[in-house]
Design an enzyme around this catalytic site. Structure first.
Site, PDB file in Angstrom:
ATOM      1  N   SER A   1       0.821  -1.198   0.000  1.00 20.89           N
ATOM      2  CA  SER A   1       0.000   0.000   0.000  1.00 20.89           C
ATOM      3  C   SER A   1       0.857   1.250   0.000  1.00 20.89           C
ATOM      4  O   SER A   1       1.678   1.441  -0.865  1.00 20.89           O
ATOM      5  CB  SER A   1      -0.933  -0.059   1.204  1.00 20.89           C
ATOM      6  OG  SER A   1      -1.922   0.904   1.092  1.00 20.89           O
TER       7      SER A   1
ATOM      8  N   HIS B   1      -7.307  -6.074  -0.688  1.00 20.56           N
ATOM      9  CA  HIS B   1      -6.210  -5.128  -0.777  1.00 20.56           C
ATOM     10  C   HIS B   1      -4.885  -5.846  -0.615  1.00 20.56           C
ATOM     11  O   HIS B   1      -4.653  -6.505   0.396  1.00 20.56           O
ATOM     12  CB  HIS B   1      -6.393  -4.080   0.304  1.00 20.56           C
ATOM     13  CG  HIS B   1      -5.330  -3.050   0.292  1.00 20.56           C
ATOM     14  ND1 HIS B   1      -4.927  -2.396  -0.838  1.00 20.56           N
ATOM     15  CD2 HIS B   1      -4.572  -2.552   1.291  1.00 20.56           C
ATOM     16  CE1 HIS B   1      -3.981  -1.539  -0.536  1.00 20.56           C
ATOM     17  NE2 HIS B   1      -3.747  -1.620   0.748  1.00 20.56           N
TER      18      HIS B   1
ATOM     19  N   ASP C   1      -8.958  -4.334  -6.119  1.00 20.65           N
ATOM     20  CA  ASP C   1      -8.433  -3.751  -4.876  1.00 20.65           C
ATOM     21  C   ASP C   1      -9.227  -2.491  -4.547  1.00 20.65           C
ATOM     22  O   ASP C   1      -9.340  -1.588  -5.377  1.00 20.65           O
ATOM     23  CB  ASP C   1      -6.956  -3.402  -5.058  1.00 20.65           C
ATOM     24  CG  ASP C   1      -6.263  -3.025  -3.758  1.00 20.65           C
ATOM     25  OD1 ASP C   1      -6.845  -2.245  -2.972  1.00 20.65           O
ATOM     26  OD2 ASP C   1      -5.135  -3.487  -3.535  1.00 20.65           O
TER      27      ASP C   1
END
Length: 541
Positions: free
Chosen positions: A251, A510, A482
């Site tokens: 991320s 995710h 995602d």
């Protein structure tokens, strides 16, 4: 994503440790973004006006000189003193870095580092630095509680596993803003205002949050940019005795890793960027596209839910649109009539906390059953389970204490990019686009994008491309559905990087590494252990 429900984030309501930490990486997101800080490096051209939301016209992050400046030599030559952490198998140390890279003599920041030595035989591969995202997620906690135990045995056998809490985060001189009681108030702020009074309350909440950060963390707020953290990471690399950086970031951690590659391309080792951000986007575009991402995830949840007998938002014959209408109607009901939770601090489940709980579960399809049960209970008057999902997102523990995740998240995001909106008028003009992107979450995500408008420190970064010319192969991982880092961001970053290799996971949730796909895990393990990146166009499911 820099929002109050901030998916990092980081963040995520997944029950497992890996899920929780990865979510942080995104869930604290709606403004998970990139940037550059003054004097840290050069973005060409340097004018902020030249930045564009499309990668083709965004300025370029230029590398720093290879030679270490004399003023930084004491930091690069420091030796880490390892001590017992109180966590079996791990040792800890403190790394010093300059508070201000333009003025190295103006003071230091002290950064928490942890390491677990390689556990097996075979040729050592050096250190593998990991970061779970956020911004604001604790990398030290992630390594000690998950990665140091849950990464593939072959990887842990060959690498010393290492993590450092970024400046302003957790154990590394954390940014401080609101106390726990005021955080409870902040997280319950209505961000779908129905009238002028509620609008003013939403604005006041962001203003008070920003003011508190300025009062309690004035020294740090100008120096928590991603560029500065990337420079800290190079000092860490040197202190570990590694010629190159081996790194896995999730991320927001992908933005940190890409920024490192852009500044120090010749020092890139084996780098994996999982759940990638696109550094060429401005904050409004990031938030808008993230709203679309959460809508995509919600539609996938809805399709799965409507096939089940315990679906709380519809049954056989219900259309996805009708299911979304049912959820919105439930949120509206909570707006006026919150339900009991049994919380010791007297909190009830209102619209804001319920929405955050639903968003948290979008990070991992493994949490969908938990969400169905939580919604069923809440619709019957017991909001405890949905409140628990919201609390996991904000990292609020059973004693009512919050980590500094959300505070660091705002501090980094508001420094890395100019605000999505400068005031309510701009927000109102864009609100319909957010609602179109996500009929369920769009309005709230638009209002949550207002927080940096009142930040006490001006942004030092701008959208930019990161080519990292001359870097070794870098693996960029993107998941097609995602919610927090849309797949097109991974495509864009892989294209920007001169040595980028895109690995696609066709699925939900995710990030992709260690989330159940043997294909993804095998490709990344092969790269980390042997240096061989996935073949062009590699796609897993």
């Amino acid at each position: 994503m820099q929002t109050r429900s901030s998916p990092s984030r980081p963040r995520d309501g997944r029950p497992a440790a890996h899920a929780r930490f990865t979510a942080v990486a995104l869930m604290t997101a709606a403004l998970l973004v990139p940037a550059c800080s003054p004097g840290s490096s050069s973005i060409k051209p340097s004018s902020a006006a030249s930045a564009r939301s499309d990668a083709a016209s965004a300025p370029v992050l230029a590398p720093l000189p290879r030679a270490i400046p004399a003023a930084l030599a004491p930091y690069y030559t420091q030796r880490l003193t390892w001590r017992d952490c109180g966590v079996s198998g791990f040792r800890c140390a403190t790394l010093k870095a300059p508070l201000d890279y333009d003025r190295p003599g103006a003071g230091d920041v002290r950064l928490a580092v942890t390491r677990k030595a390689a556990t097996g035989k075979g040729k050592p591969l050096g250190s593998l630095v990991v970061n779970p995202g956020g911004p604001g997620g604790s990398a030290v906690g992630y390594l000690q509680q998950y990665a140091g135990l849950g990464y593939p045995a072959e990887v842990r056998a060959r690498y010393d596993m290492v993590a450092m809490d970024p400046r302003g985060v957790a154990r590394s001189e954390p940014v401080e803003c609101l106390d726990d009681r005021r955080m409870d108030t902040y997280t319950q702020t209505d961000v779908t205002p129905d009238d002028r009074a509620e609008q003013n309350a939403a604005v006041a909440a962001d203003e008070k949050f920003a003011q508190a950060c300025g009062e309690h963390s004035a020294r740090l707020l100008r120096h928590v940019s991603t560029v500065e953290v990337a420079r800290d990471t190079d000092i860490l690399r040197a202190a570990l005795g590694d010629a190159k950086l081996n790194y896995v970031g999730a991320s927001y951690g992908t933005f940190l890793g890409a920024t490192y590659a852009g500044l120090f391309p010749s020092r890139v080792g084996r780098v994996v960027l999982d759940g990638a951000l696109d550094p060429s986007l401005d904050s409004r575009t990031v938030n808008l596209e993230q709203a679309q991402g959460f809508e995509t995830a919600f539609q996938a949840f809805t399709q799965d839910c409507l096939r089940r007998t315990d679906c709380p938002i519809g049954g056989r014959g219900t259309t996805p649109t009708q299911a979304a209408d049912h959820l919105r109607a439930f949120f509206r009901k909570l707006d006026g009539h919150p339900v009991a939770t049994g919380d010791g601090d007297g909190r009830k489940l209102g619209e804001a906390l319920a929405t955050t709980g639903v968003i948290a579960a979008m990070y991992d399809e493994g949490a969908w059953s938990q969400l169905r049960a939580a919604l069923n209970s809440a619709m019957k008057g017991d909001g405890a389970a949905l409140l628990a999902l919201s609390d996991s997102y904000y990292e609020r523990d059973a004693s009512g204490h919050y980590s500094n995740l959300m505070m660091a998240n705002n501090a980094v995001n508001c420094l890395d990019l100019p605000p999505a909106f400068t005031g309510v008028d701009q927000l109102r003009q864009a609100q319909s686009a957010f609602e179109k992107a996500s009929p369920v979450f769009g309005e709230g995500l638009a209002w949550q994008s207002l927080n940096c408008a009142y930040w006490p420190v001006r942004a030092t970064g701008e959208p930019h491309r990161i080519p990292a010319k001359g870097a070794a192969p870098i693996v960029v991982v993107g998941t097609t559905r995602d919610p927090a880092t849309p797949y097109r961001w991974a495509q864009s970053l892989a294209h920007q990087l001169s040595s980028g290799h895109l690995l696609t996971y066709a699925g939900d949730g995710h990030t992709a590494f260690l989330r159940g796909s043997p294909c993804v895990d095998s490709a990344i393990d092969t790269y980390l252990l042997h240096g061989t990146p996935p073949s062009p166009g590699k796609r897993c499911s």
